[in-house]
Design an enzyme around this catalytic site. Structure first.
Site, PDB file in Angstrom:
ATOM      1  N   ASP A 103      -4.098  54.464  37.540  1.00  0.00           N
ATOM      2  CA  ASP A 103      -5.226  54.469  38.476  1.00  0.00           C
ATOM      3  C   ASP A 103      -4.615  54.283  39.856  1.00  0.00           C
ATOM      4  O   ASP A 103      -4.025  53.231  40.129  1.00  0.00           O
ATOM      5  CB  ASP A 103      -6.188  53.316  38.183  1.00  0.00           C
ATOM      6  CG  ASP A 103      -6.931  53.502  36.867  1.00  0.00           C
ATOM      7  OD1 ASP A 103      -7.365  54.632  36.600  1.00  0.00           O
ATOM      8  OD2 ASP A 103      -7.064  52.529  36.110  1.00  0.00           O
ATOM      9  N   ASP A 118     -17.794  58.564  31.683  1.00  0.00           N
ATOM     10  CA  ASP A 118     -17.879  57.114  31.891  1.00  0.00           C
ATOM     11  C   ASP A 118     -19.225  56.668  31.341  1.00  0.00           C
ATOM     12  O   ASP A 118     -20.271  56.982  31.916  1.00  0.00           O
ATOM     13  CB  ASP A 118     -17.775  56.767  33.383  1.00  0.00           C
ATOM     14  CG  ASP A 118     -16.378  57.040  33.937  1.00  0.00           C
ATOM     15  OD1 ASP A 118     -15.434  57.165  33.128  1.00  0.00           O
ATOM     16  OD2 ASP A 118     -16.230  57.131  35.164  1.00  0.00           O
TER      17      ASP A 118
END
Length: 257
Positions: free
Chosen positions: A12, A131
């Site tokens: 990330d 998500d």
């Protein structure tokens, strides 16, 4: 022989650094992306995923130069996500050395983009990131909803139905992150992983919540995932990729050792 399951460390990246947050906030620095990627390549990771976590929120494209640098150092498949909104964005990333791109927010705002991308570049390089957050109460039939913009924006879309739709449009793989579990180290949300893995014909990558090696095993054995993605347990040295592969193999999972 069954296809080997994959371990995918996730970078990330925020402002040029690998970071790790809890439930997408509360950020901790984990190093330089190129160095981190090299380490995982050397350790025998099956793939690497690079997510520019600020791209969709701050409305800017992924850092092409960094992708080029990582692609120049790693010799395993590289998936790049964050701010991928157009076929030009995809072409730019593939030209920079990415093998696959991960589409999240743009898939929700413009589902036909997934179809267009798959037609143009082939399903094998189109990953749709899902998500999902549980929205059913205790005791109700489990239901999960799609969120976008780094988990900040609810869409009202049912996660399992959405997964089917994305595959129908041409997604070659689904990267499923449980927003409830992300960064918690409490393990994958097996319920949503299994529900989506059972609903689609393409590989599902389980993500969000890995705290130990048993969680990786559960993602495959109980969740039906084809690949498991993790960040913190590898970034901060709790486990290495070989540790994880050996452990999964000892539990009867076909791995590339």
């Amino acid at each position: 022989m069954a296809l080997a399951k994959r371990i995918i460390p996730c970078l990330d990246v925020d402002a040029g650094r690998v970071v790790k947050g809890v439930n997408f906030v509360g950020i901790r620095d984990a190093g330089d992306p190129v160095e981190v990627a090299k380490r995982y390549n050397q350790q025998g990771a099956d793939e690497i995923t690079f997510l520019d976590i600020t791209a969709s929120v701050e409305d800017r494209g992924t850092t092409v130069e960094m992708v080029e640098r990582i692609a120049g150092e790693v010799f395993i498949p590289l998936t790049v996500g964050g701010g991928i909104r157009t076929c030009d964005d995809i072409r730019t990333m593939l030209n920079a050395g990415a093998d696959k791109v991960s589409i999240n927010t743009a898939a929700v705002t413009h589902p036909e983009f997934v179809h267009e991308a798959a037609e143009r570049f082939g399903s094998q390089c189109i990953v749709v990131a899902i998500d999902a957050k549980r929205v059913s109460a205790e005791g109700e039939t489990p239901r999960w909803e799609i969120f976008t913009h780094g988990g900040r924006t609810p869409t009202g879309l049912d996660a399992v139905e959405w997964a089917r739709k994305m595959v129908d449009l041409g997604a070659g793989e689904l990267l499923l992150t449980s927003m409830d579990r992300d960064g918690t180290k409490a393990g994958f949300d097996i319920g949503v992983t299994r529900a989506i893995a059972d609903a689609v014909s393409v590989p599902v990558i389980a993500s969000g919540g890995v705290g130990d090696l048993d969680h990786l095993v559960a993602g495959v054995k109980e969740g039906g995932a084809d690949a498991v993605l993790a960040a913190s347990i590898f970034h901060f040295g709790e486990y290495t990729i070989p540790d994880a592969k050996r452990y999964m193999a000892e539990h009867g999972i076909e791995m590339r050792l």
